[in-house]
Design an enzyme around this catalytic site. Structure first.
Site, mmCIF file in Angstrom:
data_model
loop_
_atom_site.group_PDB
_atom_site.id
_atom_site.type_symbol
_atom_site.label_atom_id
_atom_site.label_comp_id
_atom_site.label_asym_id
_atom_site.label_seq_id
_atom_site.Cartn_x
_atom_site.Cartn_y
_atom_site.Cartn_z
ATOM 1 N N LYS A 1 -7.944 -10.964 -13.281
ATOM 2 C CA LYS A 1 -6.744 -11.666 -12.709
ATOM 3 C C LYS A 1 -7.999 -12.517 -11.946
ATOM 4 O O LYS A 1 -8.365 -12.593 -11.389
ATOM 5 C CB LYS A 1 -6.447 -10.102 -11.857
ATOM 6 C CG LYS A 1 -5.516 -9.571 -11.980
ATOM 7 C CD LYS A 1 -4.431 -8.792 -11.230
ATOM 8 C CE LYS A 1 -3.324 -8.247 -11.531
ATOM 9 N NZ LYS A 1 -3.167 -6.493 -10.910
ATOM 10 N N SER B 1 2.802 -7.169 -1.932
ATOM 11 C CA SER B 1 2.463 -8.671 -1.580
ATOM 12 C C SER B 1 2.058 -9.655 -2.341
ATOM 13 O O SER B 1 1.633 -10.740 -1.844
ATOM 14 C CB SER B 1 0.424 -8.289 -2.393
ATOM 15 O OG SER B 1 -0.506 -6.796 -1.441
ATOM 16 N N HIS C 1 1.104 -0.825 2.775
ATOM 17 C CA HIS C 1 -0.052 -0.154 2.180
ATOM 18 C C HIS C 1 -0.336 0.715 3.181
ATOM 19 O O HIS C 1 -0.936 1.738 3.324
ATOM 20 C CB HIS C 1 -0.811 -1.432 1.776
ATOM 21 C CG HIS C 1 -0.942 -2.249 0.601
ATOM 22 N ND1 HIS C 1 -1.068 -4.089 0.679
ATOM 23 C CD2 HIS C 1 -0.528 -1.612 -0.660
ATOM 24 C CE1 HIS C 1 -0.834 -3.928 -0.825
ATOM 25 N NE2 HIS C 1 -0.104 -2.389 -1.597
ATOM 26 N N ARG D 1 8.123 2.346 -4.281
ATOM 27 C CA ARG D 1 9.273 1.647 -3.346
ATOM 28 C C ARG D 1 10.666 2.009 -3.924
ATOM 29 O O ARG D 1 11.396 2.050 -2.781
ATOM 30 C CB ARG D 1 8.176 0.081 -3.262
ATOM 31 C CG ARG D 1 7.591 -0.388 -2.548
ATOM 32 C CD ARG D 1 7.194 -1.693 -2.251
ATOM 33 N NE ARG D 1 6.337 -1.990 -4.027
ATOM 34 C CZ ARG D 1 6.694 -3.055 -4.273
ATOM 35 N NH1 ARG D 1 5.878 -4.152 -3.912
ATOM 36 N NH2 ARG D 1 5.872 -3.041 -5.418
#
Ligand code: PNS
Length: 159
Positions: free
Chosen positions: A41, A129, A17, A90
């Site tokens: 979440k 993460s 990030h 990515r």
């Protein structure tokens, strides 16, 4: 002035990030790093902790503002008067989810919100993460994945 929003969960922020934020800060006048505050979440870190960690790791960038948002990204972007969203890509595995999100945001904003993608530095193409949380949870070494300040927060969580 060219401004852009870099939204995400950042639970926690990683070197991947930070690389995107650094490159965005060189290419845009103002970068909002915007942490989603989503009650549905259950994150490892509270939204306040995530904002604080991001503020700490971006303190040397004068054109980066860290804040949180809730609800739809298009509404937040409208409030900020920003028309561009940045996401890091990515690998191919990210592509479908990211394209879906970019197209949805385009449609529900009536075509006003654009998404641009930045390819993640190859050094961080494996990094996420969730991997950091998993390794840290079992006391593995994540010092290659996150800065020292974040490492300290992870150690405090999993002590
Ligand atoms: O880091 P993440 O979890 O991949 O980030 C996802 C995020 C926060 C960018 C995305 O979930 C989001 O923008 N949520 C806000 C709700 C919204 O606008 N949803 C419609 C787009 S599909």
């Amino acid at each position: 002035m060219a401004s852009i929003i870099y939204p995400g969960s950042f639970d926690p922020v990683t070197f991947g990030h930070i690389d995107i934020i650094k490159r965005a800060s060189r290419n845009y006048d103002l970068v909002y790093v915007s942490v989603l505050d989503n009650n549905q979440k259950t994150p490892l870190f509270t939204v306040e902790e995530r904002v604080k960690m991001l503020q700490d790791v971006t303190k040397d960038f004068d054109n980066v503002i860290v804040e949180s948002f809730s609800g739809l990204l298009i509404d937040y972007a409208k409030k900020k008067k920003v028309h561009m969203v940045l996401r890091g890509l990515r690998a191919l595995t990210d592509f479908e989810y990211e394209l879906h999100m970019a197209q949805t945001n385009s449609i529900i904003s009536g075509g006003t919100l654009e998404t641009v993608f930045m390819s993640t530095d190859m050094e961080y193409s494996y990094l996420s993460s969730s991997t950091v949380r998993e390794v840290a949870r079992y006391h593995g070494d994540v010092s290659k994945f996150v800065p020292d300040s974040v490492l300290k927060c992870l150690n405090d969580k999993f002590r």
